[in-house]
Scaffold this active site. Structure first.
Site, PDB file in Angstrom:
ATOM      1  N   VAL A 106      54.941  25.722  -8.826  1.00 39.20           N
ATOM      2  CA  VAL A 106      54.127  26.878  -9.249  1.00 39.20           C
ATOM      3  C   VAL A 106      52.820  26.887  -8.454  1.00 39.20           C
ATOM      4  O   VAL A 106      52.356  25.855  -7.987  1.00 39.20           O
ATOM      5  CB  VAL A 106      53.801  26.852 -10.770  1.00 39.20           C
ATOM      6  CG1 VAL A 106      55.023  27.219 -11.590  1.00 39.20           C
ATOM      7  CG2 VAL A 106      53.227  25.510 -11.195  1.00 39.20           C
ATOM      8  N   HIS A 113      63.798  17.633 -16.265  1.00 39.14           N
ATOM      9  CA  HIS A 113      63.166  18.790 -16.899  1.00 39.14           C
ATOM     10  C   HIS A 113      64.154  19.957 -16.848  1.00 39.14           C
ATOM     11  O   HIS A 113      65.218  19.841 -16.215  1.00 39.14           O
ATOM     12  CB  HIS A 113      61.826  19.148 -16.231  1.00 39.14           C
ATOM     13  CG  HIS A 113      61.879  19.263 -14.723  1.00 39.14           C
ATOM     14  ND1 HIS A 113      60.779  19.566 -13.968  1.00 39.14           N
ATOM     15  CD2 HIS A 113      62.914  19.126 -13.839  1.00 39.14           C
ATOM     16  CE1 HIS A 113      61.119  19.603 -12.685  1.00 39.14           C
ATOM     17  NE2 HIS A 113      62.397  19.344 -12.588  1.00 39.14           N
ATOM     18  N   TRP A 150      58.403  12.226 -12.319  1.00 39.42           N
ATOM     19  CA  TRP A 150      59.670  12.303 -13.054  1.00 39.42           C
ATOM     20  C   TRP A 150      60.631  11.232 -12.589  1.00 39.42           C
ATOM     21  O   TRP A 150      61.502  11.489 -11.764  1.00 39.42           O
ATOM     22  CB  TRP A 150      60.309  13.677 -12.842  1.00 39.42           C
ATOM     23  CG  TRP A 150      59.491  14.822 -13.294  1.00 39.42           C
ATOM     24  CD1 TRP A 150      59.353  15.257 -14.575  1.00 39.42           C
ATOM     25  CD2 TRP A 150      58.717  15.720 -12.477  1.00 39.42           C
ATOM     26  NE1 TRP A 150      58.535  16.359 -14.612  1.00 39.42           N
ATOM     27  CE2 TRP A 150      58.131  16.666 -13.357  1.00 39.42           C
ATOM     28  CE3 TRP A 150      58.469  15.806 -11.111  1.00 39.42           C
ATOM     29  CZ2 TRP A 150      57.304  17.686 -12.895  1.00 39.42           C
ATOM     30  CZ3 TRP A 150      57.648  16.826 -10.658  1.00 39.42           C
ATOM     31  CH2 TRP A 150      57.069  17.756 -11.546  1.00 39.42           C
ATOM     32  N   ALA A 196      56.420  30.925 -14.861  1.00 41.33           N
ATOM     33  CA  ALA A 196      57.344  29.977 -15.479  1.00 41.33           C
ATOM     34  C   ALA A 196      56.541  29.044 -16.373  1.00 41.33           C
ATOM     35  O   ALA A 196      55.336  28.874 -16.191  1.00 41.33           O
ATOM     36  CB  ALA A 196      58.075  29.176 -14.412  1.00 41.33           C
ATOM     37  N   GLN A 243      63.511  20.261 -23.872  1.00 40.48           N
ATOM     38  CA  GLN A 243      62.512  21.186 -23.350  1.00 40.48           C
ATOM     39  C   GLN A 243      63.005  22.604 -23.540  1.00 40.48           C
ATOM     40  O   GLN A 243      64.198  22.851 -23.698  1.00 40.48           O
ATOM     41  CB  GLN A 243      62.291  20.959 -21.840  1.00 40.48           C
ATOM     42  CG  GLN A 243      61.370  19.801 -21.515  1.00 40.48           C
ATOM     43  CD  GLN A 243      60.947  19.781 -20.048  1.00 40.48           C
ATOM     44  OE1 GLN A 243      61.562  20.430 -19.197  1.00 40.48           O
ATOM     45  NE2 GLN A 243      59.903  19.029 -19.756  1.00 40.48           N
TER      46      GLN A 243
HETATM   47  N1  PHE Z   1      58.900  21.129 -15.594  1.00 43.72           N
HETATM   48  C1  PHE Z   1      57.557  20.751 -15.909  1.00 43.72           C
HETATM   49  C2  PHE Z   1      57.559  19.384 -16.616  1.00 43.72           C
HETATM   50  O1  PHE Z   1      58.583  18.984 -17.096  1.00 43.72           O
HETATM   51  C3  PHE Z   1      56.855  21.771 -16.786  1.00 43.72           C
HETATM   52  C4  PHE Z   1      56.668  23.102 -16.094  1.00 43.72           C
HETATM   53  C5  PHE Z   1      57.646  24.071 -16.169  1.00 43.72           C
HETATM   54  C6  PHE Z   1      55.500  23.356 -15.398  1.00 43.72           C
HETATM   55  C7  PHE Z   1      57.457  25.295 -15.544  1.00 43.72           C
HETATM   56  C8  PHE Z   1      55.308  24.566 -14.790  1.00 43.72           C
HETATM   57  C9  PHE Z   1      56.284  25.521 -14.860  1.00 43.72           C
HETATM   58  O2  PHE Z   1      56.580  18.702 -16.679  1.00 43.72           O
END
Ligand code: PHE
Length: 347
Positions: free
Chosen positions: A259, A176, A156, A313, A216
């Protein structure tokens, strides 16, 4: 003399009756009642008549002047009224014409998709929370188990900005909506079921599937006894509500630091039905979101005991869902502000 008065009267009245506009009426007034007008001249001549004729002629001439003056005034107000009516008619509104339709806008296709997504999750009991687009480095990364210098930060790359005056720390445009997992858990204790829609930003070279700004929807459920089965059940329901009852789904292992275990979720390609085509890059599957069980360290970071509570999540890109739903092949159409594109989504 009396004869002259009589014929002058007849001529004047006849002419007056024929008049229809104020300009010629004033002309008429001047020629009879003006300083050099015929009636005025007549009155002046009375003095030079033989004395026995004067009283009668004088009376008749005066009567004529009064009568014509009165007739003039009546005619003047009649003409004035006629002219007023005519002017009103000229600018009158034709109430039988059909009205002009006002231009009514429509919701942007991304907004429409976003609302559809939120509706599906709210039917499953999820509330909605919104967090800031300008975020602390700590919320976007640190508290999500991504310490400084961790190589996962490379996933990111973003835009850093100066913090507000007098505040310490690094600020950035969130990459995100996951930082809002932290914000929600700081605000409330389990049971938690919430979705978080919002804009995200990445330092991206744009192409047909990447934008530097996009939406998102994050999802978070934390409670006693939440398992991977809940995650799979909720997300499978979502896909079938959004894309049709016949959709197949696939979960594979994936890595996200916040996670454990992590997964990516895919559905069978809506274009070829899983046989393989250009849209699914001949794999038969379309990846639509990242998900997983909330990492115990993330729960600890917000003071929730991972021995008592567990959670799942997920995070999905709204443009990607909209593209699949409407078979749009380039993400850049959404924010190019081309009405030829946007008008196709009038709901
Ligand atoms: N935040 C992650 C992304 O932008 C996506 C994600 C959200 C993955 C929640 C796992 C749990 O790529």
């Amino acid at each position: 003399m009396l004869e002259r008065i009589k014929s002058l009267r007849e001529k004047a009245i006849q002419e007056l009756e024929a008049l229809t506009d104020s300009t010629s009426l004033e002309e008429w007034k001047r020629s009879y009642l003006g300083k050099k007008g015929l009636v005025t001249q007549l009155l002046r001549q009375i003095g030079s008549l033989p004395p026995e004729e004067r009283p009668k002629a004088g009376e008749a001439a005066n009567l004529l002047r009064d009568e014509l003056t009165q007739l003039y005034e009546e005619k003047a107000s009649a003409i004035k009224e006629a002219e007023r009516l005519q002017a009103a008619k000229a600018q009158a509104i034709d109430v039988t014409l059909p009205g002009r339709r006002p231009q009514i806008g429509a919701l942007h296709p991304v907004t429409q998709t976003l609302r559809e997504i939120i509706e599906i999750f709210s039917r499953m009991g999820f509330g909605v929370y919104e967090g800031p687009e300008v975020e602390w480095d700590d919320y976007n990364f640190g508290l999500l188990n991504i310490p400084p210098e961790h190589p996962a930060r490379d996933m990111w790359d973003t835009l850093y900005i100066a913090p507000p005056y007098g505040k310490e720390g690094n600020m950035l445009l969130r990459t995100h909506t996951s930082p809002d997992q932290i914000r929600v858990m700081e605000l409330m204790r389990p049971p938690i079921r919430v979705v978080v829609p919002g804009r995200c930003y990445r330092h991206e070279a744009t192409d047909a599937s990447h934008e530097w700004m996009f939406y998102q929807v994050e999802g978070l459920a934390v409670d006693k006894g939440i398992t991977m089965a809940h995650l799979k059940g909720v997300l499978t329901t979502f896909v079938r509500e959004m894309f049709g009852k016949e959709r197949k789904v696939r979960f594979r292992c994936d890595y996200f630091p916040f996670v454990e275990p992590g997964a990516d979720m895919a559905m069978d390609c809506i274009v070829c039905g899983g046989k393989g085509c250009r849209v699914c890059k001949f794999t038969g599957w379309l990846e639509i979101l990242g998900a997983g069980m909330v990492h115990p360290q993330v729960l600890r970071n917000v003071g929730i005991d991972p021995n008592i509570y567990t959670g799942f999540a997920f995070g999905m890109g709204v443009e990607r869902i909209a593209m699949l739903k409407h078979k749009i092949d380039d993400i850049r159409y959404f924010y190019a502000n081309d009405l030829r594109f946007l008008k196709q989504f009038r709901a």
